[in-house]
Design a protein around this motif. Structure first.
Motif, mmCIF file in Angstrom:
data_model
loop_
_atom_site.group_PDB
_atom_site.id
_atom_site.type_symbol
_atom_site.label_atom_id
_atom_site.label_comp_id
_atom_site.label_asym_id
_atom_site.label_seq_id
_atom_site.Cartn_x
_atom_site.Cartn_y
_atom_site.Cartn_z
ATOM 1 N N LEU A 60 0.835 -1.205 0.000
ATOM 2 C CA LEU A 60 0.000 0.000 0.000
ATOM 3 C C LEU A 60 0.871 1.258 0.000
ATOM 4 N N ARG A 61 1.857 1.223 0.874
ATOM 5 C CA ARG A 61 2.755 2.366 0.992
ATOM 6 C C ARG A 61 3.433 2.700 -0.349
ATOM 7 N N ALA A 62 3.971 1.662 -0.972
ATOM 8 C CA ALA A 62 4.671 1.864 -2.249
ATOM 9 C C ALA A 62 3.695 2.372 -3.324
ATOM 10 N N ASN A 63 2.483 1.809 -3.329
ATOM 11 C CA ASN A 63 1.489 2.232 -4.323
ATOM 12 C C ASN A 63 1.128 3.706 -4.184
ATOM 13 N N ILE A 64 0.943 4.114 -2.940
ATOM 14 C CA ILE A 64 0.552 5.512 -2.705
ATOM 15 C C ILE A 64 1.669 6.439 -3.189
ATOM 16 N N GLU A 65 2.899 6.065 -2.843
ATOM 17 C CA GLU A 65 4.040 6.906 -3.245
ATOM 18 C C GLU A 65 4.147 6.981 -4.769
ATOM 19 N N THR A 66 3.976 5.836 -5.411
ATOM 20 C CA THR A 66 4.066 5.805 -6.879
ATOM 21 C C THR A 66 2.963 6.655 -7.511
ATOM 22 N N LEU A 67 1.736 6.490 -7.007
ATOM 23 C CA LEU A 67 0.630 7.244 -7.608
ATOM 24 C C LEU A 67 0.808 8.749 -7.424
ATOM 25 N N ILE A 68 1.279 9.136 -6.251
ATOM 26 C CA ILE A 68 1.522 10.569 -6.014
ATOM 27 C C ILE A 68 2.499 11.110 -7.071
ATOM 28 N N LEU A 69 3.597 10.409 -7.272
ATOM 29 C CA LEU A 69 4.603 10.873 -8.249
ATOM 30 C C LEU A 69 4.037 10.869 -9.670
ATOM 31 N N ASN A 70 3.293 9.807 -10.009
ATOM 32 C CA ASN A 70 2.704 9.723 -11.356
ATOM 33 C C ASN A 70 1.754 10.884 -11.603
ATOM 34 N N PRO A 290 8.006 15.752 -21.164
ATOM 35 C CA PRO A 290 8.014 16.686 -20.038
ATOM 36 C C PRO A 290 7.567 16.014 -18.731
ATOM 37 N N ALA A 291 6.543 15.158 -18.826
ATOM 38 C CA ALA A 291 6.041 14.482 -17.620
ATOM 39 C C ALA A 291 7.087 13.512 -17.080
ATOM 40 N N ARG A 292 7.763 12.808 -17.979
ATOM 41 C CA ARG A 292 8.781 11.848 -17.550
ATOM 42 C C ARG A 292 9.953 12.573 -16.871
ATOM 43 N N MET A 293 10.235 13.763 -17.347
ATOM 44 C CA MET A 293 11.306 14.534 -16.739
ATOM 45 C C MET A 293 10.882 15.009 -15.333
ATOM 46 N N ARG A 294 9.653 15.510 -15.258
ATOM 47 C CA ARG A 294 9.148 15.957 -13.952
ATOM 48 C C ARG A 294 9.139 14.799 -12.956
ATOM 49 N N TYR A 295 8.793 13.608 -13.459
ATOM 50 C CA TYR A 295 8.746 12.424 -12.601
ATOM 51 C C TYR A 295 10.106 12.182 -11.936
ATOM 52 N N GLU A 296 11.152 12.241 -12.728
ATOM 53 C CA GLU A 296 12.501 12.024 -12.189
ATOM 54 C C GLU A 296 12.844 13.105 -11.163
ATOM 55 N N GLU A 297 12.484 14.346 -11.503
ATOM 56 C CA GLU A 297 12.780 15.449 -10.582
ATOM 57 C C GLU A 297 12.072 15.256 -9.244
ATOM 58 N N LEU A 298 10.779 14.916 -9.332
ATOM 59 C CA LEU A 298 9.985 14.740 -8.115
ATOM 60 C C LEU A 298 10.518 13.584 -7.277
ATOM 61 N N LYS A 299 10.894 12.509 -7.972
ATOM 62 C CA LYS A 299 11.403 11.329 -7.270
ATOM 63 C C LYS A 299 12.661 11.676 -6.478
ATOM 64 N N ASN A 300 13.402 12.623 -7.010
ATOM 65 C CA ASN A 300 14.643 13.005 -6.343
ATOM 66 C C ASN A 300 14.472 14.143 -5.344
ATOM 67 N N SER A 301 13.254 14.632 -5.165
ATOM 68 C CA SER A 301 13.077 15.683 -4.154
ATOM 69 C C SER A 301 11.864 15.412 -3.278
ATOM 70 N N PRO A 302 11.980 14.388 -2.407
ATOM 71 C CA PRO A 302 10.856 13.993 -1.547
ATOM 72 C C PRO A 302 10.322 15.137 -0.679
ATOM 73 N N ASP A 303 11.211 16.057 -0.291
ATOM 74 C CA ASP A 303 10.740 17.154 0.563
ATOM 75 C C ASP A 303 9.759 18.061 -0.159
ATOM 76 N N SER A 304 10.019 18.306 -1.425
ATOM 77 C CA SER A 304 9.086 19.187 -2.138
ATOM 78 C C SER A 304 7.755 18.462 -2.387
ATOM 79 N N VAL A 305 7.803 17.148 -2.572
ATOM 80 C CA VAL A 305 6.552 16.391 -2.735
ATOM 81 C C VAL A 305 5.755 16.449 -1.430
ATOM 82 N N LYS A 306 6.473 16.254 -0.334
ATOM 83 C CA LYS A 306 5.813 16.289 0.975
ATOM 84 C C LYS A 306 5.121 17.641 1.193
#
Ligand code: ADP
Ligand code: TRP
Length: 339
Positions: A60-70, A290-306
């Motif tokens: 569940l945890r992994a799914n939520i994190e993935t969906l948020i980034l997607n 553009p979305a794939r690029m944003r995905y990588e950026e977001l994945k690398n900045s958990p604080d900004s996602v939070k």
């Protein structure tokens, strides 16, 4: 042009592995992105809904994190969007409990998700109450924000109808006008995107999907296995466009004139399947770059996602609290000792 802003709301359940495929994008996210340009939007991750089927904590945890980034990667500009997690706004479940009391059992028994299970021979003993009452939680999710429109794929249409029914019953029972009736928003061309098998709707559970954020090699393989024209044995055979999933997808992701040219060549037996598939693959990579690029950026900045999630939760709670207070007052839970 009508400039009155509408309120838009939608949610996606972090089921499967939490990632989105092009069917989800075309059926739901794309409309949302379009609508968000000129309207006030709420979009949430329906994590409590996922509990009906996912009862392994790590999954569940992994799914939520993935969906948020997607979702964040696909949305891009969040200036008109309040993005949040359902479980960060506990009023949803309070409203569900309240709505349970005005919802007839028969109405929910007719809901597809539950009915389909029984038709597939699943015993009632194996259906949990979360799955059964799923439409009531969904009604609570929606009514809480009093949206005008709810963009979803066609498979969710019945849930919106149930929501309208529940809203009407609530208003009637308590002689109130609290809940406006929401409209589903389902553009015809994207109502149901068929899967790469060409037979059933594109769905995670059927394995007939094309991913958006997977490695290029994975997406290429998905594209290459897409159903085309089974009657065509040689490149020189005239090919059919109708029911050919590669052309079906191309219509969404490429320039009209260019697809027309490919279609013409295909009909005349002048272009190979693999060439058209390569064109689809390249087009998808370009479209989603553009979305794939944003995905990588977001994945690398958990604080900004939070931070995004936190701000979203705060703003959603403000609206939810207002509605729940109205509801409490309307049904008589508020009294002279209330504070
Ligand atoms: P899946 O069937 O892959 O598990 P979900 O049920 O989680 O997808 O759907 C998430 C959102 O995407 C919903 O709004 C749903 O209506 C939409 N959607 C899913 N599959 C399709 C499809 N094949 N065509 C159009 N919309 C779809
Ligand atoms: N049931 C929807 C799905 O499976 C997700 C969802 C939950 C939703 N609550 C919602 C969609 C409210 C729109 C509005 O995709």
């Amino acid at each position: 042009m009508n400039t009155v802003k509408k309120r838009i709301l939608s949610g996606i359940t972090p089921s499967g592995d939490g990632s989105l495929h092009i069917g989800n994008y075309l059926g739901a996210v794309r409309q949302f992105v379009e609508l968000s340009k000129n309207n006030e939007c709420f979009l949430f991750v329906a994590d409590i809904h996922a509990l009906t089927t996912i009862q392994r904590k790590d999954e569940l945890r992994a799914n939520i994190e993935t969906l948020i980034l997607n979702e964040l990667a696909l949305l891009g500009d969040l200036s008109n969007i309040i993005f949040f997690r359902q479980s960060d706004v506990p009023m949803h479940t309070e409203l569900q409990t309240i709505l349970n009391n005005i919802t007839p059992l028969g109405l929910i028994k007719r809901a597809h998700a539950y009915k389909d299970k029984l038709e597939k021979g699943v015993e009632e003993e194996e259906v949990n109450m979360g799955l059964f009452s799923y439409p009531v939680l969904m009604a609570a999710d929606i009514l809480m924000y009093k949206p005008d429109l709810v963009p979803v794929g066609r498979d969710q249409k019945q849930h919106i109808e149930i929501t309208r029914d529940i809203a009407e019953r609530f208003n009637r029972t308590f002689k109130s006008k609290i809940f406006p009736l929401p409209e589903p928003y389902i553009p015809e061309e994207a109502a149901v995107i068929m899967g790469t098998d060409g037979k059933r709707k594109m769905s995670k559970s059927l394995g007939n999907f094309i991913s958006i954020f997977e490695d290029e090699a994975v997406i290429k393989k998905q594209v290459m296995s897409t159903y085309t024209d089974p009657t065509r044995k040689h490149v020189t055979d005239p090919g059919h466009i109708e029911g050919n999933m590669v052309f079906n997808y191309l219509d969404f992701f490429t320039e009209k004139e260019e697809v027309m040219m490919y279609k013409e060549k295909y009909r005349q037996g002048k272009v190979a399947d693999v060439e058209v598939k390569n064109y689809l693959f390249e087009s998808l990579m370009k479209y989603f770059a553009p979305a794939r690029m944003r995905y990588e950026e977001l994945k690398n900045s958990p604080d900004s996602v939070k931070k995004i999630i936190q701000t979203g939760a705060e703003r959603a709670r403000e609206v939810a609290e207002k509605t729940i207070n109205e509801v409490r007052a309307t049904i008589g839970l508020t009294n002279k000792y209330s504070f």
